[in-house]
Design an enzyme around this catalytic site. Structure first.
Site, PDB file in Angstrom:
ATOM      1  N   LYS A  17      28.548  45.900  60.765  1.00  0.00           N
ATOM      2  CA  LYS A  17      27.609  46.297  60.104  1.00  0.00           C
ATOM      3  C   LYS A  17      27.672  47.790  59.956  1.00  0.00           C
ATOM      4  O   LYS A  17      26.817  47.976  58.726  1.00  0.00           O
ATOM      5  CB  LYS A  17      26.692  45.025  60.343  1.00  0.00           C
ATOM      6  CG  LYS A  17      27.038  44.022  60.474  1.00  0.00           C
ATOM      7  CD  LYS A  17      25.819  43.122  61.150  1.00  0.00           C
ATOM      8  CE  LYS A  17      26.495  41.336  61.327  1.00  0.00           C
ATOM      9  NZ  LYS A  17      25.681  40.115  62.167  1.00  0.00           N
ATOM     10  N   VAL A  33      26.025  41.226  56.175  1.00  0.00           N
ATOM     11  CA  VAL A  33      24.845  42.295  57.390  1.00  0.00           C
ATOM     12  C   VAL A  33      23.930  41.796  56.521  1.00  0.00           C
ATOM     13  O   VAL A  33      23.367  41.647  55.580  1.00  0.00           O
ATOM     14  CB  VAL A  33      24.908  43.759  56.844  1.00  0.00           C
ATOM     15  CG1 VAL A  33      23.999  44.724  57.472  1.00  0.00           C
ATOM     16  CG2 VAL A  33      26.194  43.975  56.431  1.00  0.00           C
TER      17      VAL A  33
END
Length: 440
Positions: A208, A135
Site C-alpha cells: 500500500k 489501499v
C-alpha cells in the site's frame, strides 16, 4: 438513466467478501449512483468457482466458473478484479486492457509488483485502471492524494494501513497481551488469516505505501526496494516501556521525499501518545499527509472488510463511468503525474535514513554494562535521550531500554553490532524507530 445512454456493463472476477459487497452496494444504492453518473451501472457477468456462494445475492447476471469467459465477453465494458493473487490476475487484467476494457481492482499486491507494466499497457490502449480499493478500504486516500492535493508538493506521508497489525498492537497495549495471544484473538474474530504473515510481517502495508508513494511523488512503482519489517519481534514489555516513555507503538508505512531521493519503509514505530495516529485503534486505518500548501491532513476510516472495500470499488466504477467516453489525455493520470513526467528520484537505502530510536538490550546483570553501551554509542556520535532500566536483582539478565536522539541508521547499525558482540549482552538488540510526525 439519461435518455440514450446505455448502461455501463460490468464483469466481476471473484465473488468473495468484496465481490459480493460490490454487488450489494450497486443494488442498494442504484438510484443514487445513476443520479451521479447519468447512466446505470449493471453487473452482466461474474466469475465464481462455487455458485452456491451467490445464494441470496439476487444477482441477475451470467455466472461462469472460468474467469477468462468474463474477460473475453464482448458485452463487458469494465472488469472488476477482486480475486486476489498476482499470477493469473495479471494475465487477466492485461488481456482485458488489450481488449479495450477498463479495469477496477482492489489488488494491491498485483499493482505494487506489476503496476508499471499494467499502467503502461492501459496508457497505450487508452483505458483506465482504477485502484482506490487497493489501499485503505473505504478511505478515499488515492483520490485525496491524486486529486484533492494536486496543487501541493507532498513532503511525506505516514499511515496505519494494516488493520490486523493495528488490532494486535491495540490489544497488546489495552489488555497487556503478548503477541501470540493478540494474534490468536485477531484470528478468532476474522481480522487475521490462518497464515497471517502478509499482515504481521509488513508485506500488506508495504504494497500500500508503495502505491501511495508513487502517486504522492510521481515516481514509478518500486515495491522491490521498499524496506519492510513486521511486528513479530515485539514483546509485551516493549509496549509497556514505550508507554512509560510517553509513546505508543504502531506499524507505520512511511514515504518521505528528500532532495537526494525517497525513503520508502514499513516498520513498527514509536509515536508520541498525544498524536492522533497514536490513538487509532483496533482494525481502523489512518493516513497522515504533509504537503506545502495544505499542511497536514489526516484520513481515517475502516481499512478493510466487505462493504468498506466495496464502497471504494463502486466509487472507482463511478469515476470510470463518468469519464470512459472522454479523451484519454484529459483523464486523471494513473499515478497522478503525466506518464512521461515521472521522476527518476531513487529509493534510498535504510542506512541513509535518519531517525530517533528505541533500543531494548538484554544484558547479564553485571556492573558497568550501561557505561559500555553508552561509550560505544558515543563513539558513533549517537547520544542518549532517555533510559529505562528495570532492576531485578535475582534475574540473570535485565532489560535496558534507551531512547536515542536522531542519528543515521547506518551509524546505529554499526554500534548495535558492537554492542551485540559484548559478552554481557544476552540477546539480539531490538531497534525501533521513533517518529514525532510533527508539522514542519
Amino acid at each position: 438513466m439519461s435518455e440514450g445512454m446505455d448502461p455501463v456493463r460490468i464483469g466481476i472476477l471473484g465473488m468473495g467478501t468484496v465481490g459480493q459487497g460490490t454487488v450489494r452496494v450497486l443494488a442498494r444504492n442504484a438510484e443514487e449512483i445513476t443520479r451521479r453518473v447519468g447512466r446505470d451501472l449493471r453487473v452482466v457477468h461474474a466469475a465464481v468457482r462455487n455458485p452456491a456462494r451467490l445464494e441470496g445475492l439476487h444477482l441477475d447476471a451470467r455466472i461462469s466458473a472460468d474467469p477468462w469467459a468474463v474477460v473475453r465477453d464482448p458485452e463487458v465494458d469494465v472488469l472488476v478484479e477482486v480475486m486476489g493473487g498476482t499470477g493469473l490476475p495479471r494475465e487477466l487484467i492485461l488481456a482485458a486492457i488489450a481488449a479495450g476494457k477498463h479495469v477496477v481492482t482492489a489488488n494491491k499486491a498485483l499493482l505494487a509488483e506489476h503496476g508499471n507494466e499494467i499502467f503502461a499497457a492501459a496508457q497505450q490502449q487508452g483505458v483506465m485502471v482504477a485502484f482506490e480499493a487497493a489501499v485503505a478500504g473505504a478511505i478515499p486516500i488515492i483520490k485525496a492524494i491524486r486529486e484533492g492535493l494536486a496543487g501541493n508538493r507532498i513532503h511525506w506521508l505516514a499511515g496505519i494501513i494494516n488493520g490486523t497489525s493495528n488490532y494486535i498492537l491495540t490489544q497488546m497495549f489495552r489488555e497487556g497481551w503478548d503477541f501470540q495471544q493478540a494474534l490468536g484473538e485477531a484470528q478468532r474474530l476474522g481480522y487475521a488469516e490462518a497464515d497471517p504473515g502478509l499482515d504481521v510481517d509488513g508485506g500488506d502495508a508495504a504494497h500500500k505505501i508503495t502505491l501511495m508513494a508513487s502517486i504522492a511523488f510521481g515516481i514509478p512503482v518500486d515495491f522491490a526496494h521498499c524496506h519492510v519489517e513486521g511486528i513479530r519481534a515485539l514483546e509485551r514489555d516493549d509496549v509497556v516501556y514505550a508507554a512509560e516513555l510517553g509513546y505508543r507503538i504502531k506499524l507505520l508505512g512511511i514515504a518521505r521525499r528528500r532532495a537526494d531521493g525517497v525513503e520508502l519503509r514499513v516498520h513498527p514505530t514509536l509515536i508520541p501518545e498525544s498524536h492522533l495516529l497514536a490513538n487509532v485503534e483496533g482494525p481502523f486505518n489512518a493516513i497522515l499527509v504533509e504537503s506545502d500548501a495544505a499542511g497536514q491532513s489526516l484520513y481515517y476510516g475502516r481499512g478493510a472488510g466487505g462493504d468498506p472495500t466495496a464502497s471504494a470499488v463502486v466509487a472507482d466504477l463511478v469515476d470510470v463511468a463518468r469519464t470512459m467516453t472522454a479523451d484519454p489525455s484529459n483523464r486523471v493520470p494513473h499515478l497522478a503525474f503525466q506518464a512521461d513526467a515521472l521522476s527518476a528520484l531513487p529509493l534510498l537505502p535504510m542506512a541513509e535514513v535518519e531517525s530517533a530510536y528505541y533500543l531494548r538490550i538484554h544484558a547479564h546483570n553485571r556492573a558497568g554494562v550501561l557505561a559500555q553501551v553508552a561509550t560505544m554509542l558515543a563513539e558513533h556520535e549517537i547520544s542518549i535521550e532517555a533510559l529505562v532500566q528495570k532492576e531485578t536483582p535475582e534475574a540473570d539478565t535485565v532489560p535496558i531500554v534507551l531512547l536515542l536522539h536522531r542519528c543515521r541508521e547506518g551509524d546505529l547499525e554499526q554500534a548495535i553490532r558492537r554492542i551485540e558482540a559484548l559478552p554481557v549482552v544476552a540477546r539480539p538488540v531490538l531497534r525501533l524507530r521513533v517518529e514525532s510526525l510533527a508539522e514542519q
